[in-house]
Scaffold this motif. Structure first.
Motif, PDB file in Angstrom:
ATOM      1  N   VAL A  32       0.843  -1.185   0.000  1.00  0.00           N
ATOM      2  CA  VAL A  32       0.000   0.000   0.000  1.00  0.00           C
ATOM      3  C   VAL A  32       0.879   1.235   0.000  1.00  0.00           C
ATOM      4  CG1 VAL A  32      -1.992  -1.115   1.090  1.00  0.00           C
ATOM      5  CG2 VAL A  32      -0.242  -0.034   2.526  1.00  0.00           C
ATOM      6  N   PHE A  33       0.297   2.354  -0.378  1.00  0.00           N
ATOM      7  CA  PHE A  33       0.987   3.633  -0.448  1.00  0.00           C
ATOM      8  C   PHE A  33       0.528   4.484   0.740  1.00  0.00           C
ATOM      9  CE2 PHE A  33       1.081   1.844  -4.574  1.00  0.00           C
ATOM     10  CZ  PHE A  33       2.256   2.278  -5.158  1.00  0.00           C
ATOM     11  N   CYS A  34       1.486   5.013   1.471  1.00  0.00           N
ATOM     12  CA  CYS A  34       1.211   5.800   2.670  1.00  0.00           C
ATOM     13  C   CYS A  34       1.783   7.194   2.504  1.00  0.00           C
ATOM     14  CB  CYS A  34       1.849   5.142   3.887  1.00  0.00           C
ATOM     15  SG  CYS A  34       1.381   3.420   4.140  1.00  0.00           S
ATOM     16  N   ILE A  35       1.062   8.191   3.000  1.00  0.00           N
ATOM     17  CA  ILE A  35       1.568   9.564   2.998  1.00  0.00           C
ATOM     18  C   ILE A  35       2.380   9.745   4.271  1.00  0.00           C
ATOM     19  CG2 ILE A  35       0.970  12.003   2.983  1.00  0.00           C
ATOM     20  CD1 ILE A  35      -1.707  11.218   1.707  1.00  0.00           C
ATOM     21  N   GLY A  36       3.609  10.197   4.113  1.00  0.00           N
ATOM     22  CA  GLY A  36       4.459  10.410   5.281  1.00  0.00           C
ATOM     23  C   GLY A  36       5.910  10.212   4.932  1.00  0.00           C
ATOM     24  N   PHE A  60      -4.371   5.560   3.619  1.00  0.00           N
ATOM     25  CA  PHE A  60      -3.501   4.712   2.805  1.00  0.00           C
ATOM     26  C   PHE A  60      -4.207   4.438   1.497  1.00  0.00           C
ATOM     27  CE2 PHE A  60      -6.143   1.685   4.972  1.00  0.00           C
ATOM     28  CZ  PHE A  60      -6.160   0.506   4.237  1.00  0.00           C
ATOM     29  N   PHE A  61      -3.431   4.037   0.496  1.00  0.00           N
ATOM     30  CA  PHE A  61      -3.941   3.968  -0.866  1.00  0.00           C
ATOM     31  C   PHE A  61      -3.500   2.681  -1.536  1.00  0.00           C
ATOM     32  CE2 PHE A  61      -3.392   8.243   0.515  1.00  0.00           C
ATOM     33  CZ  PHE A  61      -4.524   8.902   0.083  1.00  0.00           C
ATOM     34  N   LEU A  62      -4.306   2.224  -2.465  1.00  0.00           N
ATOM     35  CA  LEU A  62      -3.987   1.016  -3.222  1.00  0.00           C
ATOM     36  C   LEU A  62      -3.034   1.302  -4.371  1.00  0.00           C
ATOM     37  CD1 LEU A  62      -7.507  -0.670  -3.350  1.00  0.00           C
ATOM     38  CD2 LEU A  62      -5.605  -1.156  -1.792  1.00  0.00           C
ATOM     39  N   SER A  63      -2.975   2.562  -4.819  1.00  0.00           N
ATOM     40  CA  SER A  63      -2.085   2.891  -5.930  1.00  0.00           C
ATOM     41  C   SER A  63      -1.580   4.320  -5.796  1.00  0.00           C
ATOM     42  CB  SER A  63      -2.794   2.727  -7.277  1.00  0.00           C
ATOM     43  OG  SER A  63      -3.715   3.776  -7.475  1.00  0.00           O
ATOM     44  N   LEU A  64      -0.456   4.572  -6.421  1.00  0.00           N
ATOM     45  CA  LEU A  64       0.101   5.918  -6.447  1.00  0.00           C
ATOM     46  C   LEU A  64      -0.814   6.852  -7.226  1.00  0.00           C
ATOM     47  CD1 LEU A  64       2.356   7.844  -5.696  1.00  0.00           C
ATOM     48  CD2 LEU A  64       3.629   7.036  -7.690  1.00  0.00           C
ATOM     49  N   ASP A  65      -1.435   6.356  -8.290  1.00  0.00           N
ATOM     50  CA  ASP A  65      -2.357   7.188  -9.072  1.00  0.00           C
ATOM     51  C   ASP A  65      -3.514   7.687  -8.215  1.00  0.00           C
ATOM     52  OD1 ASP A  65      -0.852   6.921 -11.371  1.00  0.00           O
ATOM     53  OD2 ASP A  65      -2.078   5.303 -12.198  1.00  0.00           O
ATOM     54  N   ILE A  79       6.017   3.178   0.357  1.00  0.00           N
ATOM     55  CA  ILE A  79       5.292   1.943   0.095  1.00  0.00           C
ATOM     56  C   ILE A  79       5.671   0.930   1.164  1.00  0.00           C
ATOM     57  CG2 ILE A  79       4.939   0.062  -1.564  1.00  0.00           C
ATOM     58  CD1 ILE A  79       5.953   2.066  -3.731  1.00  0.00           C
ATOM     59  N   MET A  80       4.668   0.206   1.659  1.00  0.00           N
ATOM     60  CA  MET A  80       4.947  -0.880   2.597  1.00  0.00           C
ATOM     61  C   MET A  80       3.885  -1.959   2.435  1.00  0.00           C
ATOM     62  SD  MET A  80       3.900   0.814   6.317  1.00  0.00           S
ATOM     63  CE  MET A  80       4.929  -0.304   7.189  1.00  0.00           C
ATOM     64  N   SER A  81       4.169  -3.128   2.961  1.00  0.00           N
ATOM     65  CA  SER A  81       3.179  -4.201   2.857  1.00  0.00           C
ATOM     66  C   SER A  81       1.960  -3.834   3.707  1.00  0.00           C
ATOM     67  CB  SER A  81       3.767  -5.542   3.306  1.00  0.00           C
ATOM     68  OG  SER A  81       3.740  -5.672   4.700  1.00  0.00           O
ATOM     69  N   ALA A  82       0.797  -4.176   3.221  1.00  0.00           N
ATOM     70  CA  ALA A  82      -0.437  -3.871   3.944  1.00  0.00           C
ATOM     71  C   ALA A  82      -0.436  -4.531   5.320  1.00  0.00           C
ATOM     72  CB  ALA A  82      -1.647  -4.309   3.136  1.00  0.00           C
ATOM     73  N   ARG A  83       0.022  -5.775   5.394  1.00  0.00           N
ATOM     74  CA  ARG A  83       0.052  -6.472   6.690  1.00  0.00           C
ATOM     75  C   ARG A  83       0.939  -5.712   7.684  1.00  0.00           C
ATOM     76  NH1 ARG A  83      -1.502 -11.179   8.630  1.00  0.00           N
ATOM     77  NH2 ARG A  83      -1.944 -12.148   6.626  1.00  0.00           N
ATOM     78  N   ASP A  84       2.127  -5.285   7.247  1.00  0.00           N
ATOM     79  CA  ASP A  84       3.012  -4.509   8.125  1.00  0.00           C
ATOM     80  C   ASP A  84       2.367  -3.182   8.513  1.00  0.00           C
ATOM     81  OD1 ASP A  84       4.898  -6.525   7.976  1.00  0.00           O
ATOM     82  OD2 ASP A  84       6.220  -5.435   6.592  1.00  0.00           O
ATOM     83  N   PHE A  85       1.708  -2.545   7.562  1.00  0.00           N
ATOM     84  CA  PHE A  85       1.010  -1.290   7.832  1.00  0.00           C
ATOM     85  C   PHE A  85      -0.048  -1.492   8.906  1.00  0.00           C
ATOM     86  CE2 PHE A  85      -2.672   1.455   6.697  1.00  0.00           C
ATOM     87  CZ  PHE A  85      -2.122   2.683   7.040  1.00  0.00           C
ATOM     88  N   PHE A  86      -0.860  -2.546   8.768  1.00  0.00           N
ATOM     89  CA  PHE A  86      -1.900  -2.817   9.760  1.00  0.00           C
ATOM     90  C   PHE A  86      -1.301  -3.118  11.131  1.00  0.00           C
ATOM     91  CE2 PHE A  86      -4.978  -4.426   6.254  1.00  0.00           C
ATOM     92  CZ  PHE A  86      -5.361  -3.119   5.981  1.00  0.00           C
ATOM     93  N   GLU A  87      -0.220  -3.878  11.153  1.00  0.00           N
ATOM     94  CA  GLU A  87       0.441  -4.191  12.433  1.00  0.00           C
ATOM     95  C   GLU A  87       0.992  -2.923  13.080  1.00  0.00           C
ATOM     96  OE1 GLU A  87       0.756  -6.924  14.222  1.00  0.00           O
ATOM     97  OE2 GLU A  87       0.083  -8.479  12.832  1.00  0.00           O
ATOM     98  N   MET A  88       1.601  -2.064  12.280  1.00  0.00           N
ATOM     99  CA  MET A  88       2.257  -0.858  12.785  1.00  0.00           C
ATOM    100  C   MET A  88       1.247   0.178  13.278  1.00  0.00           C
ATOM    101  SD  MET A  88       5.093   1.433  10.804  1.00  0.00           S
ATOM    102  CE  MET A  88       6.234   0.067  10.702  1.00  0.00           C
ATOM    103  N   LEU A  96      -8.903   3.936   3.733  1.00  0.00           N
ATOM    104  CA  LEU A  96      -8.433   3.431   2.446  1.00  0.00           C
ATOM    105  C   LEU A  96      -8.973   4.311   1.336  1.00  0.00           C
ATOM    106  CD1 LEU A  96      -7.169   1.345   0.548  1.00  0.00           C
ATOM    107  CD2 LEU A  96      -9.246  -0.026   0.815  1.00  0.00           C
ATOM    108  N   ASN A  97      -8.072   4.832   0.505  1.00  0.00           N
ATOM    109  CA  ASN A  97      -8.410   5.669  -0.656  1.00  0.00           C
ATOM    110  C   ASN A  97      -9.345   6.832  -0.316  1.00  0.00           C
ATOM    111  OD1 ASN A  97      -6.860   3.941  -2.205  1.00  0.00           O
ATOM    112  ND2 ASN A  97      -8.569   2.985  -3.246  1.00  0.00           N
ATOM    113  N   PRO A  98      -9.011   7.632   0.722  1.00  0.00           N
ATOM    114  CA  PRO A  98      -9.884   8.776   1.026  1.00  0.00           C
ATOM    115  C   PRO A  98      -9.922   9.751  -0.143  1.00  0.00           C
ATOM    116  CG  PRO A  98      -7.803   8.984   2.168  1.00  0.00           C
ATOM    117  CD  PRO A  98      -7.801   7.631   1.517  1.00  0.00           C
ATOM    118  N   ALA A  99     -11.012  10.453  -0.271  1.00  0.00           N
ATOM    119  CA  ALA A  99     -11.226  11.457  -1.315  1.00  0.00           C
ATOM    120  C   ALA A  99     -11.311  10.841  -2.707  1.00  0.00           C
ATOM    121  CB  ALA A  99     -10.149  12.544  -1.270  1.00  0.00           C
TER     122      ALA A  99
END
Length: 120
Positions: A32-36, A60-65, A79-88, A96-99
């Motif tokens: 997933v793509f994360c802002i930060g 968080f986002f499914l794509s950079l676009d 970019i990080m794995s979704a599982r790691d993102f959820f754990e962290m 997910l995909n706001p806006a």
């Protein structure tokens, strides 16, 4: 699975809710793509947003676009794995995909439950 296919599957869940468990399974094995900023691996920084209810949430986002079309090109992201993102981010509200046309808010208990299933 490429995230473009994952985004398509996610959009289909709005009309076909029976696909949601397949989407979650695929999400957990995707990036997933994360802002930060993750330049300091010992201290990852996530950008926060406010939900319509006034809660703080981590987007968080499914794509950079999708990230860029929602918030522009001038954001730091990683970019990080979704599982790691959820754990962290356990205990936080996640968006997910706001806006975008298809978004989903994940409550902390949803993430706990999802991780406890051991899907992958």
């Amino acid at each position: 699975m490429q995230n473009q296919k994952l985004e398509l599957l996610f959009s289909k869940t709005s009309q076909q809710p029976e696909l949601f468990s397949e989407f979650l399974n695929q999400l957990l094995i995707s990036d997933v793509f994360c802002i930060g900023d993750d330049s300091d691996q010992s201290n990852v920084y996530f950008q926060m947003l406010e939900t319509p209810e006034g809660e703080q949430a981590i987007p968080f986002f499914l794509s950079l676009d999708t990230l860029r079309s929602s918030f522009g090109d001038d954001l730091d992201y990683f970019i990080m794995s979704a599982r790691d993102f959820f754990e962290m981010t356990k205990g936080a509200v996640l968006l997910l995909n706001p806006a975008s046309d298809y978004m989903k808010e994940f409550a902390p208990d949803e993430i706990e439950f999802l991780l406890s299933l051991g899907l992958s």
